[in-house]
Design an enzyme around this catalytic site. Structure first.
Site, short mmCIF file in Angstrom:
data_model
loop_
_atom_site.label_atom_id
_atom_site.label_comp_id
_atom_site.label_asym_id
_atom_site.label_seq_id
_atom_site.Cartn_x
_atom_site.Cartn_y
_atom_site.Cartn_z
N HIS A 72 0.74 -1.16 -0.16
CA HIS A 72 0.00 0.36 0.05
C HIS A 72 1.41 1.28 -0.06
CE1 HIS A 72 -3.97 -1.40 1.45
NE2 HIS A 72 -3.08 -3.05 0.33
N TYR A 201 -8.96 4.75 8.21
CA TYR A 201 -9.46 5.34 10.16
C TYR A 201 -9.79 6.29 10.00
CZ TYR A 201 -4.62 3.15 10.64
OH TYR A 201 -4.06 1.53 10.65
N PRO A 293 -2.99 -0.69 18.87
CA PRO A 293 -2.70 -1.22 17.88
C PRO A 293 -2.91 -0.15 16.63
CG PRO A 293 -4.43 -1.96 18.88
CD PRO A 293 -4.30 -0.90 19.92
N LYS A 297 1.49 -1.00 14.89
CA LYS A 297 3.74 -0.87 15.55
C LYS A 297 3.99 -2.46 16.11
CE LYS A 297 4.66 2.87 13.87
NZ LYS A 297 4.85 2.31 12.23
N TYR A 385 4.48 6.10 10.67
CA TYR A 385 3.25 4.78 9.97
C TYR A 385 4.87 4.30 8.89
CZ TYR A 385 -0.35 2.82 8.80
OH TYR A 385 -2.03 1.26 8.85
C1 PHB Z 1 -4.87 -4.09 11.04
O1 PHB Z 1 -4.89 -5.21 9.60
O2 PHB Z 1 -4.90 -5.66 11.96
C2 PHB Z 1 -4.36 -3.64 11.61
C3 PHB Z 1 -4.52 -2.52 10.70
C4 PHB Z 1 -3.84 -1.30 10.79
C5 PHB Z 1 -4.00 -1.51 12.67
C6 PHB Z 1 -4.39 -1.92 13.16
C7 PHB Z 1 -4.76 -3.47 12.52
O3 PHB Z 1 -3.71 0.28 12.67
#
Ligand code: PHB
Ligand code: APR
Length: 391
Positions: A72, A201, A293, A297, A385
């Protein structure tokens, strides 16, 4: 039994460390309390930083990841009914992220270890580590119903947050930093094509939501809920309805439903233990630190610790030079704290806090507006990120 490095735990940290040590010609034994099937099926996060993916490739572990993982180049922040794309690649000097489930990484690592016929014991419950302050480390464990001992030069504590290695650090040496958040995430894995090509997000007045994915046909979605949320209150239809409300945008975003394959609630916490070393005992990954989460990270931090320790052990075993080994904790912690900061910041920025009033909500929205409208604001997010350099 004797080896050079005794590794407690076969999560991402222990498995990758064993692999890098093997490439450097250093022997190790991995002891894992749970079964292989259990370790390989634990569903966790799935975003790998640029350098973490490169590390796996360089270690000869990238083939399936490059075939099945999704590269991505951006992520989407959604708030106030609008979507804002952060171009990770453009803002970070050409870097990207790899969407590939943590349990897939674990499967690849276990397959590589077994193919190389290197020792890994499942259902081997470590009960004590000692001798590491006196230069003669030992790991006591139970396997096949018998008490056994592994003698080694170094103990690598890769046994996660609830392991035995961190509590074995000499009394008075550890300083702990802890923050729990007044919410958790309800996560689902669903058999449906991801509704967005990139992660979304969403910061909504009703709470945070995240759209992620595992493959072109499997979606991973999360909802902010209470930390002790009762899953019984969340039939599938309620989960989809709430996701739809929080992920909605003015452009008419559509979230198709599919069968839910798995669901669970995770609490959110920030935690760091300093230092990450006592004598010949070293802590790596979740054994030493936890992040919420939101910044994705967890596994990446574990891999960075492993890269730092593997390099230090290579120098120490090859020439007796202890400089890198002595610096392990300080080197690892510099990066750990920056990832802690980023994860805490993303969490604070995007979630609904019951303690917040209208002013604090406006502050969040103003910061989101800044991050998504200023190239410098966006670059700050992008740089963190895709991942900061490994020490
Ligand atoms: C996930 O795909 O499980 C995932 C992706 C981004 C995050 C946390 C979990 O910030
Ligand atoms: N003896 C042997 N193994 C143990 C013991 C013990 N006493 N205690 C714990 N373990 C094992 C666990 O069963 C687990 O498989 O240690 C392993 C630790 O693995 P993880 O928890 O995955 O930790 P780590 O390798 O540091 O990976 C960090 O995993 O928890 C996620 O979000 C976290 O993504 C991050 C990553």
């Amino acid at each position: 039994m004797r080896t050079q490095v005794g590794i407690v735990g076969a999560g991402p940290a222990g498995l990758l460390l064993g692999h890098l040590l093997h490439l450097a010609g250093i022997d190790s034994v991995i002891l894992e309390a749970r079964s292989r099937a259990h370790v390989e099926s634990r569903i966790r996060a799935g975003v790998m930083e640029h350098q973490a993916a490169e590390l796996l490739r360089a270690a000869g572990l990238g083939a399936r990841m490059d075939r099945e993982g999704l590269v991505h180049h951006g992520v989407v922040l959604r708030f106030g009914g609008a979507s804002h794309r952060i171009d990770l690649t453009e803002l970070s000097g050409g870097r990207s992220i790899m969407v590939y489930g943590q349990h897939e990484v674990v499967r690849d690592l276990i397959a590589a270890r077994l193919a190389a016929e290197l020792p890994i014991l499942f259902d081997a419950d470590c009960v004590a580590v000692d001798g590491f302050m006196a230069g003669s480390p030992r790991i006591a464990f139970r396997h096949d119903g018998a008490a056994q001992t592994l003698e080694c030069d170094i103990i690598a504590g890769c046994d996660g947050f609830h392991g035995i290695c961190r509590p074995a650090m000499p009394t008075g040496t550890l300083r702990e930093f802890d923050r729990s958040y007044p919410f958790g995430w309800l996560g689902i894995l669903a058999e449906v094509a991801p509704a967005s090509e990139e992660l979304v997000y969403a910061s909504h007045d009703r709470g945070f939501a995240l759209l992620s994915m595992r493959s072109p046909t499997v979606s991973r979605l999360y909802l902010q809920v209470a930390p002790d949320e009762d899953l019984g209150q969340w039939p599938d239809s309620r989960i989809w309805d709430e996701l739809r409300l929080r992920l909605a945008d003015e452009a008419g975003f559509v979230l198709p439903e599919g069968p839910i394959l798995q669901k669970g609630v995770t609490a959110m916490r920030s935690y760091v233990a300093e230092p990450m070393q006592a004598g010949r005992l070293f802590l790596l990954g979740d054994a030493a630190h936890i992040v919420p989460p939101t910044g994705a990270k967890g596994m990446n931090l574990a891999f960075a610790d492993v890269a730092v320790l593997a390099r230090a052990l290579d120098a120490w075993f090859a020439s007796g030079d202890a400089a890198l080994l002595d610096a392990y904790s300080a080197t690892a912690l510099r990066r750990v704290w920056k990832a802690e900061r980023f994860s805490w910041w993303m969490t604070s920025l995007l979630h609904r806090f019951d303690s917040h009033g209208p002013f604090e909500r406006r502050m969040q929205l103003a910061e989101l507006d800044y991050i998504t409208s200023s190239p410098i604001g966006a670059a700050t997010l992008a740089e963190n990120y895709v991942g900061l350099p490994v020490g």
